[in-house]
Scaffold this motif. Structure first.
Motif, PDB file in Angstrom:
ATOM      1  N   GLY A 194       0.811  -1.209   0.000  1.00  0.00           N
ATOM      2  CA  GLY A 194       0.000   0.000   0.000  1.00  0.00           C
ATOM      3  C   GLY A 194       0.846   1.262   0.000  1.00  0.00           C
ATOM      4  N   ARG A 195       0.251   2.352  -0.510  1.00  0.00           N
ATOM      5  CA  ARG A 195       0.966   3.627  -0.595  1.00  0.00           C
ATOM      6  C   ARG A 195      -0.065   4.758  -0.519  1.00  0.00           C
ATOM      7  N   PHE A 196       0.105   5.613   0.486  1.00  0.00           N
ATOM      8  CA  PHE A 196      -0.778   6.765   0.671  1.00  0.00           C
ATOM      9  C   PHE A 196       0.017   8.036   0.398  1.00  0.00           C
ATOM     10  N   GLU A 197      -0.611   8.984  -0.315  1.00  0.00           N
ATOM     11  CA  GLU A 197       0.042  10.250  -0.623  1.00  0.00           C
ATOM     12  C   GLU A 197      -0.938  11.391  -0.387  1.00  0.00           C
ATOM     13  N   ALA A 198      -0.409  12.521   0.051  1.00  0.00           N
ATOM     14  CA  ALA A 198      -1.225  13.720   0.224  1.00  0.00           C
ATOM     15  C   ALA A 198      -0.322  14.934   0.094  1.00  0.00           C
ATOM     16  N   GLY A 199      -0.919  16.065  -0.256  1.00  0.00           N
ATOM     17  CA  GLY A 199      -0.091  17.252  -0.413  1.00  0.00           C
ATOM     18  C   GLY A 199      -0.896  18.507  -0.672  1.00  0.00           C
ATOM     19  N   TYR A 200      -0.201  19.631  -0.639  1.00  0.00           N
ATOM     20  CA  TYR A 200      -0.777  20.948  -0.905  1.00  0.00           C
ATOM     21  C   TYR A 200       0.129  21.663  -1.898  1.00  0.00           C
ATOM     22  N   ARG A 201      -0.517  22.500  -2.721  1.00  0.00           N
ATOM     23  CA  ARG A 201       0.263  23.320  -3.632  1.00  0.00           C
ATOM     24  C   ARG A 201      -0.431  24.660  -3.824  1.00  0.00           C
ATOM     25  N   GLY A 202       0.347  25.737  -3.689  1.00  0.00           N
ATOM     26  CA  GLY A 202      -0.150  27.082  -3.951  1.00  0.00           C
ATOM     27  C   GLY A 202       0.665  27.731  -5.042  1.00  0.00           C
ATOM     28  N   SER A 203      -0.003  28.189  -6.089  1.00  0.00           N
ATOM     29  CA  SER A 203       0.655  28.840  -7.216  1.00  0.00           C
ATOM     30  C   SER A 203       0.068  30.237  -7.367  1.00  0.00           C
ATOM     31  N   PHE A 204       0.935  31.253  -7.323  1.00  0.00           N
ATOM     32  CA  PHE A 204       0.472  32.638  -7.336  1.00  0.00           C
ATOM     33  C   PHE A 204       1.303  33.421  -8.365  1.00  0.00           C
ATOM     34  N   GLN A 205       0.635  33.983  -9.356  1.00  0.00           N
ATOM     35  CA  GLN A 205       1.357  34.730 -10.369  1.00  0.00           C
ATOM     36  C   GLN A 205       0.604  35.983 -10.781  1.00  0.00           C
ATOM     37  N   LYS A 206       1.380  36.963 -11.249  1.00  0.00           N
ATOM     38  CA  LYS A 206       0.819  38.222 -11.729  1.00  0.00           C
ATOM     39  C   LYS A 206       1.590  38.637 -12.976  1.00  0.00           C
ATOM     40  N   ASN A 207       0.862  38.898 -14.051  1.00  0.00           N
ATOM     41  CA  ASN A 207       1.449  39.349 -15.316  1.00  0.00           C
ATOM     42  C   ASN A 207       0.897  40.724 -15.659  1.00  0.00           C
ATOM     43  N   LEU A 208       1.775  41.595 -16.121  1.00  0.00           N
ATOM     44  CA  LEU A 208       1.348  42.916 -16.575  1.00  0.00           C
ATOM     45  C   LEU A 208       1.923  43.143 -17.967  1.00  0.00           C
ATOM     46  N   THR A 209       1.031  43.366 -18.937  1.00  0.00           N
ATOM     47  CA  THR A 209       1.429  43.587 -20.328  1.00  0.00           C
ATOM     48  C   THR A 209       0.955  44.974 -20.761  1.00  0.00           C
ATOM     49  N   ASP A 210       1.912  45.795 -21.197  1.00  0.00           N
ATOM     50  CA  ASP A 210       1.600  47.156 -21.630  1.00  0.00           C
ATOM     51  C   ASP A 210       1.957  47.286 -23.109  1.00  0.00           C
ATOM     52  N   PHE A 211       0.931  47.373 -23.957  1.00  0.00           N
ATOM     53  CA  PHE A 211       1.127  47.466 -25.405  1.00  0.00           C
ATOM     54  C   PHE A 211       0.701  48.866 -25.853  1.00  0.00           C
ATOM     55  N   VAL A 212       1.659  49.603 -26.443  1.00  0.00           N
ATOM     56  CA  VAL A 212       1.412  50.987 -26.838  1.00  0.00           C
ATOM     57  C   VAL A 212       1.709  51.152 -28.323  1.00  0.00           C
ATOM     58  N   VAL A 213       0.786  51.783 -29.035  1.00  0.00           N
ATOM     59  CA  VAL A 213       0.955  52.073 -30.458  1.00  0.00           C
ATOM     60  C   VAL A 213       1.020  53.588 -30.631  1.00  0.00           C
ATOM     61  N   THR A 214       2.031  54.068 -31.360  1.00  0.00           N
ATOM     62  CA  THR A 214       2.144  55.503 -31.677  1.00  0.00           C
ATOM     63  C   THR A 214       2.182  55.691 -33.187  1.00  0.00           C
ATOM     64  N   PRO A 215       1.476  56.675 -33.753  1.00  0.00           N
ATOM     65  CA  PRO A 215       0.568  57.593 -33.060  1.00  0.00           C
ATOM     66  C   PRO A 215      -0.548  56.824 -32.336  1.00  0.00           C
ATOM     67  N   VAL A 216      -1.309  57.541 -31.512  1.00  0.00           N
ATOM     68  CA  VAL A 216      -2.339  56.933 -30.668  1.00  0.00           C
ATOM     69  C   VAL A 216      -3.260  56.059 -31.514  1.00  0.00           C
ATOM     70  N   SER A 217      -3.533  54.839 -31.014  1.00  0.00           N
ATOM     71  CA  SER A 217      -4.337  53.884 -31.765  1.00  0.00           C
ATOM     72  C   SER A 217      -5.285  53.162 -30.818  1.00  0.00           C
ATOM     73  N   ASN A 218      -6.399  52.706 -31.370  1.00  0.00           N
ATOM     74  CA  ASN A 218      -7.344  51.916 -30.580  1.00  0.00           C
ATOM     75  C   ASN A 218      -6.752  50.577 -30.147  1.00  0.00           C
ATOM     76  N   PHE A 219      -5.632  50.169 -30.770  1.00  0.00           N
ATOM     77  CA  PHE A 219      -5.037  48.885 -30.446  1.00  0.00           C
ATOM     78  C   PHE A 219      -4.163  48.949 -29.191  1.00  0.00           C
ATOM     79  N   SER A 220      -3.845  50.146 -28.696  1.00  0.00           N
ATOM     80  CA  SER A 220      -3.060  50.256 -27.465  1.00  0.00           C
ATOM     81  C   SER A 220      -3.867  49.711 -26.291  1.00  0.00           C
TER      82      SER A 220
END
Length: 815
Positions: A445-471
């Motif tokens: 027999g084999r018993f297993e147990a565990g915990y896992r916490g994954s925490f992430q934050k991404n920030l993406t800044d996309f800028v088009v010049t001259p000013v565009s609706n795609f920014s």
């Protein structure tokens, strides 16, 4: 549908029961453990050989990651030996085995004479086929010398890497990629790009797990690919140096250094690479009026002169604090600078296919990336074998910045020149905490147990010049807390494993520029079960089930991150939901003396499956409608297929690995949207696609010990709701020669010999556009690689002890 699945599963299972080899004579179980003498560290993949004293027939098994082994043999008189590369054999001659026997703990010690000659990068069997996973050992695979991790994955059974670097398992792109068993911050925001930059020489092996248990992260509807980085295992100082050069202009170097003793193991890998990866693409499109008549033709021709220059380093230490407690710390960083002049010509024709004008759009892109990750692991082993507690922590930061200046003009008309600029800044922070507990119960027999916490934050800044609706500025926050438990045991030849995983997810996708905030909170239960029956030590069958999730990330969510083409734009969908998959897998494994054969039938049923659609945006460039490609959730996707993998060694000088996968993919669902004229458009995405792919690798040892390796791959055509992809064949070849008493080697490899590895598509949107496209991410490449391996012998006191032992190890607990 459920009845058909049940009938297919039962038919396959009964067939396997019928044709499986039946054991002859009394069967007994042999078990034990193999460790390194002095450090007491377990030796994974050590071989236990049972040679029948009368018939000379061989049987036995290999150790798992904890050094344990367990297998069946026919009762009789045997010569027994334990083998592990660069270690002295441990031998038990002429012993009768009539009942289940535990050989106890086998201590093996390093062979100094071998260490002076042996290669640090061992030549194991290139592919090890196991019932629950396939293990691809990079070893001396010549195809990936001087290459990247992406090249490594493109040689792994069941895995394909397309022209853009997208990884798929059994044709399913919903695959989770781990590094050393956990998500790595080094992968950054785009895993495909990261794999193209990490050196192949840093990888020891790749594990492919098609139906993971509850212990693993539930992410990845298609399964898990675990990339295991290289770490020295032999005592003393050892290492390797590799330099390479190629055409298109490529050169680089990497160094692996390790120092190992009974109390610690220092490991490191450093690399530098400079690569040019020229690519190209083409699109021939016919545009229609609303009544279906032709309005114009456009031929788009694109060239990419990708250039990257990067550095990477990984170093760490294993500290054996006590005989039962190990503490590992590692620090890894990667830096890369790149350029990608993306030059596009649009050849315009009228409805009668007469040329009108040519527009040129040059997107001069530059990028810089930096990633750093720190990880720590505590492993506490208790007195009973396999009883242990592990605690892991990792934190990483990833920064990726891209800048581009876009020049757009009609050839012959200087006044039409327009200049546009884009910047794309990505920042990612990831923290991971995980703990796992394993408790053996009773004999099996084999018993297993565990915990896992994954925490992430991404920030993406996309800028088009001259000013565009795609920014836009996009913030992505993902917090996932998970608990799991599972239990397994074995009754005679039958074994089972049941598991349950709970994941609580908090996801935020915030388009800050548009004041569009999306918060998704959900929790899920992910059950798993595996059943296995061993007909003999060389034949077994398994049936497994698991529930999986696939969360959208990166470009799937980002509204716009590139304007290379201003009439064909990829647009992410911040409101897309995760998809859930139920996976069933029926497998059979059979080993002969020269052949290992593994086959499986599988069914994946996915809800809210991702599908890419193309639609008009309402914008026009010189009268040409701008077409958006974006991902959406469809209601259902059914994927069913079968595959087989084989390792065949017809002669000592010839080894063949083969993989074949065929599957049926059915999608069901409708998509409705309001076009720019205010009309509701409904598209039906019901579609059935049949396709297959195959890969075969042949390695032959020529005279003068020159190794010749050939890989051939074919991806068959596949239809989708808006068109189809066409079949593509490709081939790689390589030659290698060892010299200087096998301490050095030189290899020559040619990737994509016929320059044929492309993504070829046909797309049709009624009354909008019909197109044919080809995309080649990287053209044919030739690479020359030199590798030198070295080992430093241990001190004289250790060598004297080895001579006094007369080259024999110890069997502890042996009666």
């Amino acid at each position: 549908m459920n009845k058909k699945i049940l009938i297919v599963a039962l038919t396959l299972f009964l067939s396997l029961l019928t044709f499986a080899q039946r054991p002859e004579g009394k069967k007994i179980t042999i078990s034990g453990k193999v460790i390194e003498k002095g450090s007491n560290l377990p030796l994974e993949y050590a071989t236990i050989v049972f040679e029948n004293s009368t018939t000379k027939q061989l049987s036995g098994g290999i150790t798992d990651e904890n050094g344990n082994f367990k297998f069946e043999v026919t009762a009789g008189n045997y010569n027994v030996r334990a083998e592990f590369i660069s270690f002295k054999n441990v031998i038990i001659p002429q012993k009768v085995f009539n009942a289940d026997t535990n050989l106890g703990t086998i201590q093996m010690e390093a062979d100094v004479a071998q260490l002076n000659e042996i290669e640090v990068i061992a030549e194991k069997s290139t592919v090890e086929i196991k019932l629950d996973k396939r293990v691809y050992n990079v070893g001396k695979d010549m195809m990936v010398k001087g290459g990247t991790v992406s090249d490594v994955l493109d040689n792994v059974p069941s895995v394909t890497v397309d022209a853009e670097g997208t990884v798929a398992l059994r044709g399913n792109e919903s695959v989770k990629i781990l590094i050393d068993g956990k998500p790595s911050g080094l992968a950054g925001i785009n895993i495909a790009d990261a794999l193209k930059l990490l050196p192949a020489d840093a990888v020891e092996k790749v594990e492919v797990i098609t139906n993971p248990s509850a212990r693993y992260d539930a992410e990845g509807g298609g399964g898990i690919i675990n990339i295991v980085l290289r770490k020295g295992k032999a005592n003393g100082v050892n290492g390797s140096i590799m330099v390479n050069a190629g055409d298109p202009e490529t050169y680089g170097t990497s160094v692996n250094l390790n120092k190992k003793s009974d109390s610690y193991n220092l490991f490191s890998n450093f690399g530098y690479n400079y690569r040019k990866n020229p690519g190209n693409s083409m699109v021939d499109a016919e545009y229609f009026n609303s009544d279906g008549s032709t309005s114009r033709f456009i031929k788009e021709r694109r060239t990419n002169d990708r250039l990257s220059e990067g550095y990477n380093a990984n170093f760490g230490i294993d500290l054996n604090l006590t005989n039962s407690l190990t503490w590992t710390n590692a620090l890894t960083f990667r830096e890369n600078n790149g350029e990608n002049p993306d030059n596009v010509f649009f050849y315009n024709f009228d409805a009668s296919n007469n040329p009108t004008f040519v527009r040129n759009r040059l997107n001069d892109q530059k990028s810089d990336e930096f990633s750093i990750e720190y990880s720590s692991n505590f492993t506490k082993k208790f007195k009973k074998d396999d009883h242990k507690l592990t605690v892991d922590f990792a934190t990483s930061q990833n920064r990726e910045n891209e800048q581009a200046t876009i020049y757009d003009q009609i050839l012959g008309d200087p006044a039409s020149l327009a200049t546009q600029g884009t910047t794309n800044k990505n920042n990612q922070q990831r923290n991971l905490f995980q703990t796992d507990y394993v408790l053996p119960i009773g004999k099996n027999g084999r018993f297993e147990a565990g915990y896992r916490g994954s925490f992430q934050k991404n920030l993406t800044d996309f800028v088009v010049t001259p000013v565009s609706n795609f920014s836009n500025t996009l913030e992505y926050i993902e917090n996932v807390n998970a608990l799991y438990t599972q239990y397994g045991s074995k009754i005679n030849k039958f074994s089972y494993f049941f598991g349950l995983r709970f994941e609580d997810s908090h996801i935020e996708v915030n388009s800050l520029s548009l004041d569009d905030y999306n918060t998704k909170k959900y929790n899920n239960l992910f059950p798993s079960a595996t059943f296995n029956y061993e007909f003999s030590e060389s034949s077994s069958v398994s049936l497994s089930y698991s529930k999986r999730i696939n969360r959208p990330r990166g470009r799937f969510l980002n509204p716009v991150s590139s304007l290379s083409s201003n009439i064909n734009i990829f647009q992410g969908n911040p409101d897309i939901d995760p998809s859930l998959t139920d996976a069933i897998d029926l497998g059979y494994l059979k080993r002969w003396k020269k052949l290992t054969f593994n086959t499986s039938a599988y069914i994946n049923m996915t809800t809210d499956a991702f599908q890419f659609i193309r639609k008009e945006s309402g914008l026009f460039v010189e009268g040409v409608p701008v077409i958006l490609s974006t991902p959406i959730n469809l209601s259902k996707e059914y994927r069913a297929g079968f595959e087989f993998n084989l390792n065949y060694t017809p002669y000592k000088w010839w080894r063949i690995n083969g993989n074949f996968n065929a599957f049926r993919n059915e999608t069901q669902g409708d998509y409705s949207y309001v076009d720019y004229l205010g009309n509701t458009v409904t598209q039906n995405f019901d579609n059935v696609a049949l396709t297959w792919f195959t890969r075969i690798s042949s390695k032959i040892t020529l005279p003068y010990k020159i190794d010749w390796q050939t890989n051939g791959t074919y991806n068959a055509p596949q239809t989708n709701a808006q068109g189809k992809s066409l079949g593509v064949a490709s081939m790689n070849i390589a030659f290698s020669k060892d010299f200087l008493k096998d301490k050095a080697s030189i290899s020559l490899n040619v990737s994509d010999v016929f320059n044929s590895r492309k993504r070829i598509m046909e797309t049709n949107i009624p009354n909008v556009v019909s197109s044919y496209s080809e995309m080649q991410w990287r053209e044919r490449q030739v690479m020359l690689t030199f590798t030198y391996r070295f080992n430093k012998q241990k001190n004289e006191k250790e060598r004297q002890q080895k001579r006094e032992d007369n080259g024999e190890g110890d069997f502890m607990g042996q009666p």
